[in-house]
Design a protein around this motif. Structure first.
Motif, PDB file in Angstrom:
ATOM      1  N   ARG A   1       0.833  -1.212   0.000  1.00  0.00           N
ATOM      2  CA  ARG A   1       0.000   0.000   0.000  1.00  0.00           C
ATOM      3  C   ARG A   1       0.865   1.258   0.000  1.00  0.00           C
ATOM      4  NH1 ARG A   1      -2.624  -3.444   3.468  1.00  0.00           N
ATOM      5  NH2 ARG A   1      -1.836  -2.434   5.350  1.00  0.00           N
ATOM      6  N   GLU A   2       1.970   1.204   0.786  1.00  0.00           N
ATOM      7  CA  GLU A   2       2.873   2.367   0.823  1.00  0.00           C
ATOM      8  C   GLU A   2       3.494   2.609  -0.540  1.00  0.00           C
ATOM      9  OE1 GLU A   2       5.708   1.660   3.996  1.00  0.00           O
ATOM     10  OE2 GLU A   2       4.015   1.615   5.406  1.00  0.00           O
ATOM     11  N   ALA A   3       3.965   1.532  -1.178  1.00  0.00           N
ATOM     12  CA  ALA A   3       4.604   1.671  -2.491  1.00  0.00           C
ATOM     13  C   ALA A   3       3.603   2.205  -3.510  1.00  0.00           C
ATOM     14  CB  ALA A   3       5.160   0.321  -2.941  1.00  0.00           C
ATOM     15  N   ALA A   4       2.367   1.697  -3.467  1.00  0.00           N
ATOM     16  CA  ALA A   4       1.356   2.146  -4.435  1.00  0.00           C
ATOM     17  C   ALA A   4       1.034   3.627  -4.225  1.00  0.00           C
ATOM     18  CB  ALA A   4       0.084   1.301  -4.299  1.00  0.00           C
ATOM     19  N   SER A   5       0.951   4.067  -2.953  1.00  0.00           N
ATOM     20  CA  SER A   5       0.671   5.490  -2.695  1.00  0.00           C
ATOM     21  C   SER A   5       1.838   6.356  -3.152  1.00  0.00           C
ATOM     22  CB  SER A   5       0.428   5.775  -1.217  1.00  0.00           C
ATOM     23  OG  SER A   5      -0.427   4.835  -0.680  1.00  0.00           O
ATOM     24  N   ALA A   6       3.070   5.894  -2.884  1.00  0.00           N
ATOM     25  CA  ALA A   6       4.247   6.675  -3.286  1.00  0.00           C
ATOM     26  C   ALA A   6       4.271   6.805  -4.810  1.00  0.00           C
ATOM     27  CB  ALA A   6       5.530   5.994  -2.796  1.00  0.00           C
ATOM     28  N   TYR A   7       3.947   5.738  -5.492  1.00  0.00           N
ATOM     29  CA  TYR A   7       3.939   5.755  -6.955  1.00  0.00           C
ATOM     30  C   TYR A   7       2.864   6.717  -7.471  1.00  0.00           C
ATOM     31  CZ  TYR A   7       3.682   4.138 -11.786  1.00  0.00           C
ATOM     32  OH  TYR A   7       3.672   4.068 -13.156  1.00  0.00           O
ATOM     33  N   ALA A   8       1.676   6.640  -6.854  1.00  0.00           N
ATOM     34  CA  ALA A   8       0.582   7.525  -7.278  1.00  0.00           C
ATOM     35  C   ALA A   8       0.945   8.981  -7.061  1.00  0.00           C
ATOM     36  CB  ALA A   8      -0.704   7.158  -6.524  1.00  0.00           C
ATOM     37  N   ALA A   9       1.611   9.258  -5.917  1.00  0.00           N
ATOM     38  CA  ALA A   9       1.989  10.638  -5.618  1.00  0.00           C
ATOM     39  C   ALA A   9       3.015  11.151  -6.650  1.00  0.00           C
ATOM     40  CB  ALA A   9       2.567  10.722  -4.205  1.00  0.00           C
ATOM     41  N   LYS A  10       3.954  10.269  -7.002  1.00  0.00           N
ATOM     42  CA  LYS A  10       4.978  10.632  -7.981  1.00  0.00           C
ATOM     43  C   LYS A  10       4.336  10.929  -9.345  1.00  0.00           C
ATOM     44  CE  LYS A  10       9.041   8.191  -7.445  1.00  0.00           C
ATOM     45  NZ  LYS A  10       9.867   7.011  -7.779  1.00  0.00           N
ATOM     46  N   GLN A  11       3.396  10.089  -9.732  1.00  0.00           N
ATOM     47  CA  GLN A  11       2.701  10.285 -11.014  1.00  0.00           C
ATOM     48  C   GLN A  11       1.960  11.606 -11.020  1.00  0.00           C
ATOM     49  OE1 GLN A  11       4.191   7.916 -12.949  1.00  0.00           O
ATOM     50  NE2 GLN A  11       2.222   7.591 -13.977  1.00  0.00           N
TER      51      GLN A  11
END
Ligand SMILES: [Fe+2]
Ligand SMILES: [Fe+2]
Length: 306
Positions: free
Chosen positions: A289-299
């Protein structure tokens, strides 16, 4: 006013439409409980993936368990359209403030249980869920269309497992019969308490969420399942089960609802184990979940910059 007119016209309520708070709350409660049941329901059968008797059975069972995760996903997404947060719903499950179907608190002791669950538990789920495709709340009804198609595959794979066992060696026949004996009554309890003791039913029917009463759906399931048990060559553990020509339905014996009450109150055979497993899976998945949120934030940042 809009809401009542829409319901009177058998129309669909959509997320941005006005709706009474009590309608919203009832739907959140029901959809969340349904979503929780889908993901907890992965556990009893997930236990057998590594022990399935052939590569074919293993591939089918993995697909089935994965379907249940998908059902959970559609349903949590449907609940979110009502303004609740998925994290919060999961927290309510993990802390016992929201329930899931008590059927998943029974253990899967043999391979035949995977067959009995598919045939009886997914079979009962279909009978419960087909009318929900016409539920007055649009996102829930639409999610149920796909769920029901997948459930019917689940039911057939369960039937086929039992058919193979019931036409196998005497030991395999006995294993199939034992599984059916243990799952029959719990499957009947999946339709909930008798109509007279079902507190939310009347409101649910008035709002077009529920279309048939618990007892009507239970009867429909019994009528559908008895001929199938004859095709399987397996008996159902109810000495009072017989065709009633006058009613045009099967009569059946009384259900021991004290057992249901015990299991619903958390004293079923596997309640603690199911919950501990779920909470651990959620904790172990934190990094995803953390990785997915970090990725979404970066996008999002990249899109903002462009
Ligand atoms: Fe499902
Ligand atoms: Fe299923």
């Amino acid at each position: 006013m809009f809401f009542e007119e829409l319901l009177a016209d058998d129309g669909r309520v959509e997320p941005r439409d006005e709706m009474p708070d009590a309608y919203r709350r009832l739907l959140v409660r029901q959809i969340a409980q349904h979503a929780h049941s889908e993901i907890i329901g992965m556990q009893p059968e997930g236990n057998w993936i590594s022990r399935a008797p052939s590569l074919r059975r293993k591939a089918i069972l993995m697909a089935k368990v994965q379907d249940e995760a998908g059902h959970g996903l559609y349903l949590y997404a449907a609940a979110e359209t009502l303004g609740v947060d998925r994290e919060d719903l999961l927290d309510q499950l993990h802390t016992g403030r929201q329930k899931y179907s008590s059927i998943f608190n029974y253990p899967t002791l043999t391979w035949a249980d995977v067959g009995a669950i598919g045939w009886l538990v997914d079979g009962a789920a279909i009978v419960n869920q087909v009318p929900l495709c016409r539920c007055s709340y649009g996102p829930y009804g639409r999610a149920m269309v796909r769920v029901c198609k997948e459930e019917s595959f689940h039911q057939r794979q369960g039937f086929e497992i039992l058919h193979t066992l019931s036409h196998g060696t005497p030991a395999q026949q006995a294993m199939a019969q034992d599984a059916v004996d243990r799952y029959w009554w719990p499957a009947l309890m999946m339709f909930g308490p008798p109509d007279a003791d079902s507190p939310h039913s009347a409101q649910s029917m008035a709002w077009g969420i529920k279309r048939f009463s618990n007892d009507e759906l239970r009867q429909r399931f019994i009528d559908m399942t008895v001929p199938q048990s004859e095709a399987l060559g397996l008996s159902l553990p109810d000495p009072d089960l017989r065709w009633n020509e006058e009613r045009g339905h099967y009569d059946s014996g009384a259900i021991d609802f004290t057992e249901l009450t015990e299991v619903v109150s958390g004293r079923g055979p596997c309640n603690a184990q199911r919950m501990a497993h779920r909470v651990k899976a959620h904790e172990d998945g934190a990094w995803v979940r953390e990785a997915a949120s970090a990725y979404a934030a970066k996008q999002a940042a990249r899109e903002g910059a462009a």
